[in-house]
Design an enzyme around this catalytic site. Structure first.
Site: not given
Length: 476
Positions: A262, A435
């Site tokens: 851009r 976990h």
């Protein structure tokens, strides 16, 4: 007269406005289109909504792996576009309501900076800043010399988010975040052939080389062809298709996406008379986003490197400018190396800090550790062969973290804290990660980097062992 006038209502511009208005300052935002800018209306948000749909399709196609027998009975482009627009409209309504609630005046129209450097003209109306003028006009898609964009066969990312069809044979020129995301999206939506052409020597050239290599392998598995080190010589449109020549190859595509970056939007807005624009159109600022013109600041895609053309970098620049204007506290310049880089391909890619070559180039004695998602419970559930790579100074702090795999763009948030605060691998290793989660991979990578691997082999080698890894490579 307002305390602050902001020319442009994209992420950088509205960040300034909201921060300043929260302090009780009066703010006027002048926007030629809609507040939210390219990010909300043409870029970040619509593409991510569509990528979500693509991800669902990929999961259905892979459903037999988990014992499901699912079919895709059809893909409605109109339905996808309706979903995309609902997401955008929801965010747009929320943003406009927030700005209105904070008393920010939003002026619709094309603004031009007047001779005094503190006034913006919209038609015949004058909007003058008592304290500061902030330039935030954003960017436009960059053209490729010799390639004519027709908006139908040869398109830009502005066209791609509103494309009324799914390409059958797509060719993407450029492998930055935009190019890679649309290549991934179109393949997920059902494109038969997708090719990515990159002029530099590897795709995703701003990422760590190990991530680039892994992405190439994953794209190959998905049926996406990548060609690096090749420039596009010509694109010739014939009817509803185009012949593209690159290097010594050629390909026919019904959709050619020009995704070569851009350019700052600085033409026709009066910036030249301020003396702040260079020959490339960028506005130069100091570390506090101040231009050479008194009382004039600039944020967002107008800024040249090391600034990043990313919405979240624009937010940070907007906050900084508002703080500097207010003279509040002790504003700190932005360390762009600590701004996360995210690419929503499948697999996702995210990084923060230095790549391994960058760290070596800066003279660090480097240690690099990878931990595979193959050794992570959630990674196995996702069937990911991605990894977390940690780049450290030998016996020193973490210099960079690089992730490729499921939810990498979310996992990188923790990594930013690690690199920005200069954490040691042992300090991160001491943290308890829940976990079973993908976040455990971040902890496991740092456990290995600290020399105390858990679900990983302790072996240090040039080639990581199969499965739960990993490898430490040293450079001096």
């Amino acid at each position: 007269m307002s305390d602050i006038v902001v020319l442009g209502g994209g992420p950088g511009g509205y960040a300034v406005a909201l921060r300043a208005a929260g302090r009780g300052q009066s703010v006027t935002v002048i926007e030629a289109d809609k507040v939210g800018g390219t990010c909300l209306h043409l870029g970040c948000i619509p593409s991510k909504a569509m990528l979500y749909v693509g991800g669902l399709l990929d999961q259905v196609r892979d459903s037999s792996r988990v014992g499901l027998d699912l079919d895709i009975n059809g893909v409605s482009v109109d339905g996808i576009n309706d979903f995309r627009e609902k997401v955008q409209n929801n965010l747009y309504r929320g943003l406009t309501s927030l700005m209105k609630g904070k008393g920010i005046e939003v002026v619709d129209g094309h603004g031009t900076v007047a001779d005094d450097g503190r006034t913006v003209l919209v038609d015949e109306q004058r909007y003058t800043a008592a304290s500061a003028l902030v330039l935030a006009t954003g960017s436009r898609v960059r053209s490729l010399p010799g390639v004519d964009v027709d908006g139908k066969v040869v398109i830009t990312s502005d066209d791609a988010t509103r494309l009324p069809r799914i390409p059958r044979r797509a060719l993407v020129i450029g492998s930055g975040a935009v190019g890679l995301e649309f290549a991934s999206l179109w393949r997920s939506l059902g494109a038969e052939e997708v090719t990515v052409v990159e002029a530099l020597d590897r795709i995703a050239p701003l990422e760590d080389p190990d991530l680039s290599k892994h992405l190439v392998r994953n794209y190959r598995k998905r049926g996406i062809t990548t060609v690096a080190g090749a420039t596009v010589d010509s694109v010739k449109v014939e009817g509803e298709a185009a012949m593209v020549r690159f290097g010594e190859q050629e390909a026919t595509a019904d959709t050619v996406l020009v995704a070569v970056g851009r350019s700052p939007r600085t033409e026709g807005v009066g910036f030249e008379q301020l003396g702040v624009v260079d020959e490339r159109g960028y506005v130069h600022v100091d570390e506090w986003c101040r231009t050479a013109a008194d009382g004039v600041y600039a944020v967002g895609d107008l800024l040249p490197p090391p600034s990043l053309a990313l919405a979240h970098a624009g937010f940070a620049e907007g906050f900084l400018v508002a703080d500097v204007i207010a003279g509040d506290g002790d504003p700190q310049p932005i360390d762009y190396a600590q701004v996360p880089r995210v690419t929503y391909t499948s697999p996702e890619v995210a990084s923060v800090g230095l790549t391994q070559p960058q760290a070596v180039e800066k003279g660090f004695d480097v240690a690099a550790t990878q931990y595979s998602f193959r050794g992570n419970a959630k990674g196995i559930i996702h069937d990911s062969d991605g990894f977390v790579k940690v780049v450290t100074e030998k016996d020193g702090e973490v210099l960079g973290v690089h992730v490729i795999g499921p939810h990498a763009t979310d996992l990188i948030a923790e990594a930013q804290l690690i690199t920005a605060w200069g954490a040691l691998p042992s300090e991160v290793a001491a943290l308890v990660h829940p976990h079973p989660t993908l976040a455990e991979a971040m902890g496991e990578a740092h456990l290995a980097a600290a020399g105390t691997p858990f679900h990983a082999h302790a072996k240090r080698a040039d080639k990581p062992p199969h499965g739960m890894v990993n490898a430490v490579r040293r450079y001096g």
